[in-house]
Design an enzyme around this catalytic site. Sequence first.
Site, mmCIF file in Angstrom:
data_model
loop_
_atom_site.group_PDB
_atom_site.id
_atom_site.type_symbol
_atom_site.label_atom_id
_atom_site.label_comp_id
_atom_site.label_asym_id
_atom_site.label_seq_id
_atom_site.Cartn_x
_atom_site.Cartn_y
_atom_site.Cartn_z
ATOM 1 N N ASP A 405 36.449 28.254 24.785
ATOM 2 C CA ASP A 405 35.895 28.920 25.960
ATOM 3 C C ASP A 405 36.763 28.555 27.168
ATOM 4 O O ASP A 405 37.067 27.378 27.402
ATOM 5 C CB ASP A 405 34.443 28.467 26.187
ATOM 6 N N ASN A 413 37.149 34.692 38.201
ATOM 7 C CA ASN A 413 36.738 36.066 38.501
ATOM 8 C C ASN A 413 36.302 36.214 39.951
ATOM 9 O O ASN A 413 36.662 37.180 40.636
ATOM 10 C CB ASN A 413 35.596 36.486 37.579
ATOM 11 N N HIS A 418 37.978 40.653 38.881
ATOM 12 C CA HIS A 418 37.819 40.835 37.440
ATOM 13 C C HIS A 418 39.121 41.244 36.756
ATOM 14 O O HIS A 418 39.319 40.950 35.574
ATOM 15 C CB HIS A 418 36.736 41.892 37.170
ATOM 16 N N ASP A 422 40.550 39.618 33.371
ATOM 17 C CA ASP A 422 40.981 40.340 32.171
ATOM 18 C C ASP A 422 42.404 39.951 31.786
ATOM 19 O O ASP A 422 42.722 39.752 30.600
ATOM 20 C CB ASP A 422 40.898 41.843 32.411
ATOM 21 N N GLU A 448 34.345 35.219 27.627
ATOM 22 C CA GLU A 448 35.568 34.428 27.580
ATOM 23 C C GLU A 448 35.588 33.481 26.382
ATOM 24 O O GLU A 448 36.378 32.544 26.332
ATOM 25 C CB GLU A 448 35.724 33.613 28.872
#
Length: 528
Positions: A405, A413, A418, A422, A448
């Site tokens: 993770d 973010n 965002h 990504d 994630e």
Amino acid sequence: MSQPPAKPPAPGQNPADFAREAFRRLATRRIAPTPDNYREIYNEVAGVPTVPAAAAAPDSGAAERVLAEFAGKLAETPGEMADLGRRFTRALTNRDWDTCARNLAQLVEKPYRRAGAGNIALTVPAEGAESKQLRELLSRTLGFAVASLLSGNPALVAEAEALGAAVKTGHSDEALGEIGARLKQLCYQIEIKSGDVGEQQELLLRLFKLLLENVSGLLDDDSWLRGQIDAVQDLISGPMDQRALEDATRSLKDVIYKQGKLKHSLSDVKVTVKNMMMTFIDRLGSVAASTGDFHEKIGGFTERISSAANITDLNDVVAEVLRETRLVQAEALKSRDRMLEARQEVQDAENKITQLEAELRHMSELVREDQLTGSLNRRGLDDVFDRETARADRRGTPLCVALLDLDDFKRLNDTHGHQAGDSALRHLVKIVKDELRSMDAIARFGGEEFVILLPETTLDAASQTMTRVQRELTKHFFLHENDKLLITFSAGVALRVANETQEALIGRADKAMYAAKKAGKNRVVIAD
């Protein structure tokens, strides 16, 4: 001889011991084993005073006879010792004392055993357990493994099997030398055959590529077949391995199965459209027939009106005209309603066809990858997990799972947007793929979180792999709008136990991952 007399041997020694020691000293001192030299060394070992050569002349052949008898006995022993005995005999016959010396030098390195009271006999050392095991493994490799790989060439199969049998029985230097020469020739022939097979495979692959390109050129851009062809072209354009072929085959089978069902539904809809068109044409015919009958009746009514004698006859004709008109009107209204219904059904069918064709294209494009990161999606993870657990159970090999993770992903973010998040996920997957083996797999588990499958990997090796990935991730900064951002992850690693489900295994890895988060992040923790 310049050597001083040796100390007499201890009590209990016998002439055979003296003879063996005399042979050993002749070899170590590199003295030609002539009868005189042998007699002098023998007397030295036995502690017997040296006898002048003149006095010993009558018995000068005794030592040579002893050597000849010894060589004859040696030639009667099995295996390598017999070969040494024959060479020794030939050297004695030719009175080649240098060769005799070399044979004695080899002889002193050989073991011997006690053969009854006071006697010594040379023996061939028993073949060790490791040598037997290696001989058996080589025989099985040639007779079974190599022969099975040469199934397309009967002559090479027969030679490999013959070599496998020869390895079991060959012990002498000559036999092993012959086996080595034949094995070298077999390897040369296999090399030639492999080159031919590789060239044939390359030509077949080129032919397949040309066929795919030709078929692809005949398809429309929105053809539902294009997705399948693109998937196969991507597969054969890169390095291929067994797992990649299995994955592609399984994916295409699934897609083809679902497309078959959709194509069947599409065919049913097209049949329905055809039936509706036939009904529409029948209704048009019925309307035309009704209209024709009506026109004929109107002509008859015209004649009756012309010949009517009174008002009563006219009233009867008018009543019939009104009745026929109402019938034609009702038929026309019915046909109109039916045509409107048929029109609506045709539109619905066309919409259904469009929807089914869109689903066909979607099925063709359906892959097991996450569209954002290029890793496997949950469906892909399920397929790979089922395949690897079956293989691990069948082979008895370990299977590890790592759940990782990204650390502080929400803050990334919130701070950079965002799109940056990504891009960070794609960057992570790229680094992980670069470090993993071809048999390993990474799948996006959600958000994630990512799951990594590590077949044939022990728990310690899996932990070391994740630690290595962490180091590589810190070496390669993530760039966002020319800013270098350091991203890290925490991971939990778990080893699958017998019959453990995917949910239970990932659950244990998840607990270990949260333990890594609590321990300070950017860590790897092994699950209990």
